[in-house]
Motif scaffolding. Structure first.
Motif, PDB file in Angstrom:
ATOM      1  N   GLY A  70       0.892  -1.356   0.170  1.00  0.00           N
ATOM      2  CA  GLY A  70      -0.011  -0.122  -0.127  1.00  0.00           C
ATOM      3  C   GLY A  70       0.960   1.209  -0.019  1.00  0.00           C
ATOM      4  N   ILE A  99       4.156   1.462  -1.085  1.00  0.00           N
ATOM      5  CA  ILE A  99       4.698   1.702  -2.425  1.00  0.00           C
ATOM      6  C   ILE A  99       3.612   2.202  -3.490  1.00  0.00           C
ATOM      7  N   GLY A 100       2.251   1.769  -3.553  1.00  0.00           N
ATOM      8  CA  GLY A 100       1.597   2.200  -4.551  1.00  0.00           C
ATOM      9  C   GLY A 100       0.996   3.669  -4.345  1.00  0.00           C
ATOM     10  N   PHE A 101       1.283   4.022  -3.001  1.00  0.00           N
ATOM     11  CA  PHE A 101       0.792   5.377  -2.790  1.00  0.00           C
ATOM     12  C   PHE A 101       1.716   6.532  -3.280  1.00  0.00           C
TER      13      PHE A 101
END
Ligand SMILES: Cc1cc2nc3c(=O)[nH]c(=O)nc-3n(C[C@H](O)[C@H](O)[C@H](O)COP(=O)(O)O)c2cc1C
Ligand code: SF4
Ligand code: SF4
Ligand code: FES
Lengths: 237, 569
Positions: B57, B59-61
């Motif tokens: 989560g 990394i994706g942000f």
């Protein structure tokens, strides 16, 4: 911080209300029978003030206040449904409807009606489309119906299960619920407790049996598709 | 295989660390491998005791992290307003044509990935790019003149443009180099404070000077310090907000690149005043040069005994650590910044409680902007009265503004509060390029002024009376050649890209707003009304300052230039 046993008085929609200090505006309104709409709020999960359809006008302030998390203050004058409040609620609902498939969210459908939300208010708007994920015997996930209330992520983590199978990926409009690196549920830390399914306010998370019945599966097919051990055994041998 | 070992070594060095080491380790892995793979994420998860889903989560942000391989060199090209005026679209088109890709794509040979980026804080040198080279590191590149120099990794020199009345931030000459500790000299204000003043006296002096925060919210600094010092629960933290990501704002970068020790001394004065044992400088990921300069300055100060244990032989100890952001404007919001340091997705928290009681790691924290902290040493050395000789009763001292767009001399200017916007632009900035049409103050979150409205004094109260804001001190100038609809379109993309997605009004509203701004040339009937409803809803119902201001510029343009939003114009 005020003492929780202390009583305070405020005005909600012209009505005098006495509540214990620390009571939220939502609880205070409900205590005198005034209904404030909610989407993300759920008694069993930590309130994060996400959806903002619960906003009310407190003392005519520049910002509307989310009733589900803001505590009452003594002497506060609250209007739960004036013009500003209506505009925000209606616009949020219209935008939500333009982005998410709400066909299986009857409570939100009722709010759309109540606030006179136009279903096609935002033409040529991108929807959050996601393919249905059918990757385990217990439930299916259709994130095109997800409103991002976070409840599933929360019950999977500190609000209940401490399993941490779910997270949010990306940000902004692109945000979506995911396992780590998008792995299938069976490869995640999920223990299939079913808490996420039980708190989901839309059709995004659905028990596999219910899904099978909707698809018109036979009993045999339902049996085939919802058995954990059987499926695993077949995989390994 | 060799790579896996290198990554394993990187992660192993974090053994014993906690979740707050997540951003640093992800940065190292990202730099080494060009992305963070699932296996490495799992070993990070085991090392730091953070659930793997949470790591994913995070990394994706962030825009500068990836969970899949990209080109050896990733080039982020800024397409926000100031770079737009400088012709970045044709630069980007040329680059993409040469490489045979579209923005967001990687070349077939895997050498380059080209991405659009939000403002890189290099507006005075527009157009700007950030170049991330696998295994090597990041550097900024501005101005981008041709594809070749961009692709071959060269780094054009960029001379600082700093003007105005140098009193507080730039005493003496125009900076053209990074000031070393030897050049800066002893931390005399800190020495004076530690030897002769109590923590109370330090914050009282800052309060008497009338210094208010320069990060945009305008809260009185000394008062913030007093509250933090008085709050129960140890330890206390001093945090410097160097996330500077408001489009059109670059003053904090210039301060860090040229006067790193001024910032460190200000931060240590804050730490002393609030009795903090630990301090952090959170620098946006797109400022690699500033981060490197601050690292060097910390080492210099440490060896000179100016920070660390028993500073200057006194009882006061304070460590300073740098944290680099992962690419997210929202992390400039103070509580989102705490979450980022704590190794979480950069979501703003609900306030209250406020940082002075529940800040970083839930402890009492003072978070201050770079410029705010840089004003403090001179106040402590020369006194509150000295600072008040400039400015007005309510806006004391001097202020840095970042000017970009259609002026002859874009740059950072130190001005005494009260100077008018016209005096700034026609005087300090040497006048306009072309005929002025509009000025956007306060960055993307600010509001437009028409060219006939620029006699307004640059003070907090003056701009408020004019219905606008000084915000972070960004001033963007647009001449009559500019189609303001293009500017609005870029602002729309900025907010849609940077909304964190936590609350519905902004998560949905920034996207719907962007879609309408994209079609302003051929609007649908009712679009102006849609923009108004979206704008007012975001302004009144959003959770944090991002959503609350994401429509400010659009709403001001709707009031001032309704014709822009009418069909067939
Ligand atoms: C979306 C958003 C972005 C922000 N970005 C920054 C920033 O980059 N730098 C900064 O100092 N303050 C920024 N702020 C303001 C901070 O929340 C906070 O008020 C500030 O760091 C306090 O320091 P000051 O009192 O010295 O201004 C931002 C606020 C919001 C809502
Ligand atoms: S899947 Fe359901 S519970 Fe989870 S965030 Fe979406 S709507 Fe909420
Ligand atoms: S206003 Fe925007 S940035 Fe702020 S919490 Fe809501 S979605 Fe996130
Ligand atoms: S119910 Fe209050 S914000 Fe969702």
């Amino acid at each position: 911080m005020s003492d929780a046993s202390e009583m305070i008085t405020l005005t909600i929609d012209g009505q005098q209300v006495a509540v214990a200090a620390g009571t939220t505006i939502l609880e205070a309104a409900r205590s005198v029978g005034i209904d404030v709409p909610v989407i993300c709020y759920h008694e069993a999960t930590t309130a994060n003030g996400l959806c903002r359809v619960c906003v009310v006008d407190a003392d005519g302030g520049r910002l509307l206040q989310p009733a589900c998390i803001v505590p009452c203050r003594a002497g506060m004058v609250v209007e739960t449904r004036n013009e500003r409040v209506e505009r925000s609620r209606r616009t949020i609902l219209e935008m939500l409807n333009s982005a998410v498939n709400l066909a299986e969210a009857p409570a939100i459908q009722a709010l759309l009606d109540d606030y006179g939300a136009q279903p096609d208010r935002f033409p040529a708007a991108e929807k959050r489309d996601h393919a249905l994920i059918d990757d385990n015997p217990f439930y299916v996930r259709d994130y095109s119906q997800c409103v991002l209330c976070w409840r599933c992520v929360q019950v999977c983590a500190e609000d209940a299960q401490y399993t941490y199978a779910l997270t949010l990926d990306h940000r902004g409009f692109e945000t979506h619920v995911s396992t780590a690196f998008g792995v299938p549920m069976l490869d995640s830390s999920c223990v299939f407790c079913g808490q996420c399914v039980s708190v989901c306010p839309t059709g995004a998370l659905k028990p596999k049996i219910e899904f099978g019945l909707e698809q018109g599966w036979t009993l045999e097919q339902i049996w085939e598709n919802t058995r954990f051990l059987k499926k695993n055994r077949r995989k390994s041998g | 295989m060799a790579e896996m070992t290198r990554l394993g070594e990187i992660v192993a060095r974090y053994t014993g660390r906690g979740r707050d080491a997540l951003l640093p380790v992800l940065w190292e892995v990202q730099r080494e491998a060009g992305f963070v793979d699932a296996e490495t994420a799992l070993s990070v998860s085991r090392t730091l005791h953070v659930p793997i889903a949470d790591i994913y989560g995070v990394i994706g942000f962030y825009s500068l992290f990836s969970d899949e391989p990209e080109g050896e060199t990733v080039i982020h090209v800024c397409t926000d307003p100031s770079c737009g005026l400088a012709g970045v679209d044709s630069v980007l088109d040329g680059l993409c044509a040469q490489l045979g890709v579209r923005p967001g794509e990687t070349t077939a040979d895997g050498r380059y990935t080209i991405k659009r980026s939000t403002c890189l804080g290099l507006c005075e040198h527009a157009p700007a790019a950030l170049v991330c080279r696998r295994g090597e590191g990041e550097h900024s590149h501005a101005p981008v003149t041709d594809s070749e120099t961009l692709l071959n990794g060269s780094r054009p020199a960029r001379a600082a443009v700093v003007g105005g009345d140098w009193h507080v931030f730039f005493p003496g000459v125009e900076p053209n180099h990074t000031e070393s500790l030897a050049q800066y000299g002893d931390y005399a204000a800190l020495r004076h404070a530690l030897l002769a003043l109590t923590p109370e006296q330090v914050s009282a002096e800052v309060e008497a000077a009338g210094l208010v925060g320069r990060g945009g919210a305008g809260f009185p600094t000394g008062m913030k310090w007093r509250f933090t010092r008085g709050a129960g629960g140890q330890p206390h933290y001093a945090v410097c907000n160097a996330d500077e990501s408001e489009p059109g704002t670059f003053k904090d970068r210039v301060l860090m690149e040229h006067r790193p020790h001024l910032l460190l001394e200000g931060l240590l004065l804050c730490a002393y005043a609030i009795q903090a044992r630990y301090a952090f400088v959170f620098i946006r990921g797109e400022y690699p040069e500033a981060a490197a300069i601050m690292e060097t300055a910390i080492r210099e100060a440490q060896s000179a005994g100016l920070l660390g244990e028993r500073i200057m032989g006194t009882d006061f100890s304070c460590s300073v650590e740098i944290r680099r952001g992962g690419g997210a404007y929202i992390c400039g919001e103070e509580t989102a910044l705490f979450e980022a340091i704590e190794g979480k997705r950069g979501f703003p928290r609900i306030k209250p409680p406020y940082p002075t009681t529940h800040g970083l790691f839930d402890r009492p924290t003072s978070i201050n902007n770079v410029e705010t902290l840089c004003a403090v040493p001179a106040i402590i050395s020369n006194g509150a009265g000295w600072f008040r000789q400039w400015g007005t009763e309510k806006s004391t001292g001097t202020k840095l503004v970042s000017v970009s767009g259609h002026v002859r001399r874009p740059g950072v200017y130190e001005i005494s509060f009260g100077l008018t916007l016209r005096e700034l632009l026609e005087g300090h900035c040497a006048g306009f390029v072309g005929e002025p049409q509009a000025v956007l103050t306060g960055g993307a979150a600010g509001t437009f002024l028409r060219a006939d409205e620029i006699d307004v004094p640059l003070t907090f109260e003056g701009l408020q009376a004019a219905g606008t804001t000084l915000g972070s001190g960004a001033v963007m100038v647009f001449n009559t050649e500019v189609d303001l609809r293009d500017v609005l379109r870029r602002l729309g993309h900025f907010f849609a890209h940077e909304s964190c997605g936590k609350c519905f009004p902004c998560q949905l509203g920034t996207r719907r707003q962007m879609e309408i701004l994209d079609r302003l040339a051929q609007p649908l009937p009712g679009d102006a009304e849609r923009l108004r409803d979206i704008g007012l809803t975001m302004s009144e119902a959003s959770l944090c300052g991002l959503g609350q201001t994401a429509a400010a510029a659009v709403l001001s343009a709707l009031r001032k230039w309704p014709a822009l939003f009418a069909a067939g114009s």
